[in-house]
Design an enzyme around this catalytic site. Structure first.
Site, short mmCIF file in Angstrom:
data_model
loop_
_atom_site.label_atom_id
_atom_site.label_comp_id
_atom_site.label_asym_id
_atom_site.label_seq_id
_atom_site.Cartn_x
_atom_site.Cartn_y
_atom_site.Cartn_z
N ARG A 161 4.84 5.31 8.10
CA ARG A 161 3.89 5.05 7.31
C ARG A 161 2.94 3.86 6.55
NH1 ARG A 161 -0.15 9.76 3.55
NH2 ARG A 161 1.24 8.64 1.87
N ASP A 444 0.11 9.81 -6.25
CA ASP A 444 -0.09 8.95 -5.72
C ASP A 444 -1.46 8.65 -6.03
OD1 ASP A 444 -1.27 10.28 -3.96
OD2 ASP A 444 0.81 9.70 -2.06
#
Length: 523
Positions: A161, A444
């Site tokens: 990602r 996150d």
């Protein structure tokens, strides 16, 4: 002017920052960066249109794409046929080994929300990926315990990602301009590992975050074509799964698949980032788009349910995988905490499997077996549920926009939790760690974004808490200091995090991404 490296060159950095990689970064920047900036401007224009009374909806100009039954995405690529459990995490050395060995089918190797764009992470993470692909990676703990990779056939498929379109890379300049973090992460991995992955019978695969329109997907597709042609790879070699984690993208799922159809590997349904985008997109529209305490907003509330149902139907209609959301729980030493949390995770994964998702995410190796067991109970010997077309699903724009019916209230406990989590996370982020265990959850950047966005929204809507106190900038500052006082260690560790948090939570004008001012505080 050549590509300029402004960050330090440490040992082995030349293996990633090779002449070929820098040449590709220069090509992508010169060809695509102008369009990238225009599309970011278009995001701001759309928010202004909504503030003026407009709204999101399915695009009339792309109706022929949605109504055409003939097109489908490329068939699943090697290593991406069975995705029943995927583990996410940053690309530090320990996580790389543990994720690949975890028993998950896929590892989302994260250079975005679970990573920080510290220069050492940007390049060092790519080195760890290269070492993983070439099987030259291991690590040892301070206690002397060693970890190495299992046999190839047992390893998770790597899907990288990169950063979102909005984030720059200040350590690589092209013609004196900062480059796109997205294109840098993409190019560095593709050059270093793309052919190696093909030689192993897999391929260069990506998860694409934070997109807000099919035009942004078209930009990615053009990047793929340019890069494949530059490197002599057949078109379609690259495969990408798109995270539908913004409110605008939920209305353009089919068009996003269409733009990437030669390279598409499916769509993913997020939670925190999606809620963050709801607030950001409709932040000027008062209480109609106000959310209660974030922990009370589950995937079963009406607008979230509409979003996930539409995603599964859209994906399977076009032959694409539908991947479910995150189980962020970290196993605890307390059996009672584990028992309760495991039951919630299991129920959530059972809902996803029953709805037709082909797999789902976990954040910790200890949660892989729960997710795998749930999906295997539904899949049986089948690798996925692409044949489950969900023709009974019919989602309208009004259902996707039905935020106001979300049950729940705004409490002091919820406000304090948002403040504490955001500050703890930012402190770690500024130190170079992007995946942080807080209150038994792996957090996150998405958690910090929804936390500070909720506070901004509540403050601007003059929300009154369950205690009778109105949320003001002064109250947020007071509670921030109280929550920091509860934390262990030197309070000075949280000084920069506190300043960054209050800068975005108490701002008069909404700041699109807290990671942008935070990045400027980072060397």
């Amino acid at each position: 002017m050549a590509v300029e490296i402004t960050g330090p060159m440490h040992e082995r950095y030349d293996e990633i920052l090779s002449e070929r990689a820098l040449e590709l970064i220069g090509l992508l920047h010169r060809e695509l960066n102008g369009r990238r900036l225009e599309l970011l401007d278009r995001r701001r224009e759309r928010v202004a249109e909504i503030a003026a009374g407009g709204s999101l909806g399915f695009l009339p100009e792309t109706a022929p794409i949605r109504e055409d039954p003939s097109w489908r995405v490329a068939p699943p690529a090697p290593g991406l046929v069975d995705r029943r459990v995927e583990i996410t995490g940053p690309t530090d050395r320990k996580m790389t080994v543990n994720a690949l060995n975890s028993g998950a089918k896929v590892w989302l190797a994260d250079h975005e929300d679970a990573n920080t764009p510290l220069w050492e992470n940007v390049v060092g993470g790519q080195l760890n990926l290269l070492d993983a692909v070439t099987r030259n990676i291991d690590f040892s703990t301070e206690a002397g315990k060693s970890y190495a990779l299992k046999p190839d056939e047992e390893l998770a498929t790597i899907v990288v990602r990169p950063r979102g379109w909005h984030l720059p890379e200040k350590h690589l300049l092209v013609d004196g301009e900062r480059t796109s973090g997205s294109l840098v992460d993409f190019a560095l991995y593709l050059v270093a590992c793309g052919q190696l992955q093909l030689d192993r019978g897999a391929g260069p695969y990506f998860y694409l975050p934070k997109m807000e329109s099919h035009l942004e997907a078209r930009l990615w597709n053009d990047a793929f074509v340019l890069a494949q042609d530059f490197l002599g790879m057949p078109r379609g070699t690259i495969r990408a799964t798109v995270l539908i984690e913004t409110y605008p993208a939920a209305f353009e799922m089919e068009e996003i698949l269409y733009e990437l159809r030669e390279h598409s590997a499916g769509l993913n349904a997020g939670r925190w980032d999606f809620m963050f985008s709801v607030i950001k997109t409709y932040r000027t529209r008062g209480t109609d788009f106000q959310l209660p305490d974030r922990n009370s907003v589950t995937m079963t509330v009406p607008f979230m349910r509409a979003y996930t149902e539409l995603l599964v139907q859209t994906c399977h209609k076009r032959g694409a995988h539908a991947i479910g959301g995150m189980a962020a729980f970290i196993p605890s030493k307390d059996p009672a905490v584990n028992e309760q949390a495991f039951a919630k995770v299991e129920a959530d994964k059972q809902r996803e499997a029953a709805d037709g998702f082909d797999g789902s995410w976990v954040a910790h190796p200890g949660m892989v077996d729960i997710c795998k067991t749930v999906f295997t109970a539904v899949l049986g010997s089948n690798p996925n549920q692409l044949g489950k077309l969900r023709p009974e699903v019919s989602v309208t724009a009004d259902e996707l926009l039905d935020v106001v019916s979300t049950p729940g209230e705004v409490t002091e406990e919820g406000l304090r939790n948002n403040i504490s989590v955001a500050i703890q996370y930012l402190a770690a982020w500024l130190e170079g760690t992007g995946a942080v265990g807080i209150f038994n959850l792996m957090e996150d950047a998405a958690t910090a974004e929804i936390s500070r966005s909720q506070i901004w929204q509540w403050r601007h809507n003059e929300v009154v808490l369950d205690t009778g106190a109105q949320i003001t900038a002064d109250l947020v500052t007071q509670l921030a200091d109280e929550e920091i006082a509860k934390l262990e260690g030197d309070p000075a560790r949280y000084t920069a995090a506190r300043e960054t948090f209050l800068e975005v939570a108490n701002a008069d004008d909404y700041i699109d991404f807290l990671t942008i001012p935070a990045y400027e505080r980072m060397p």
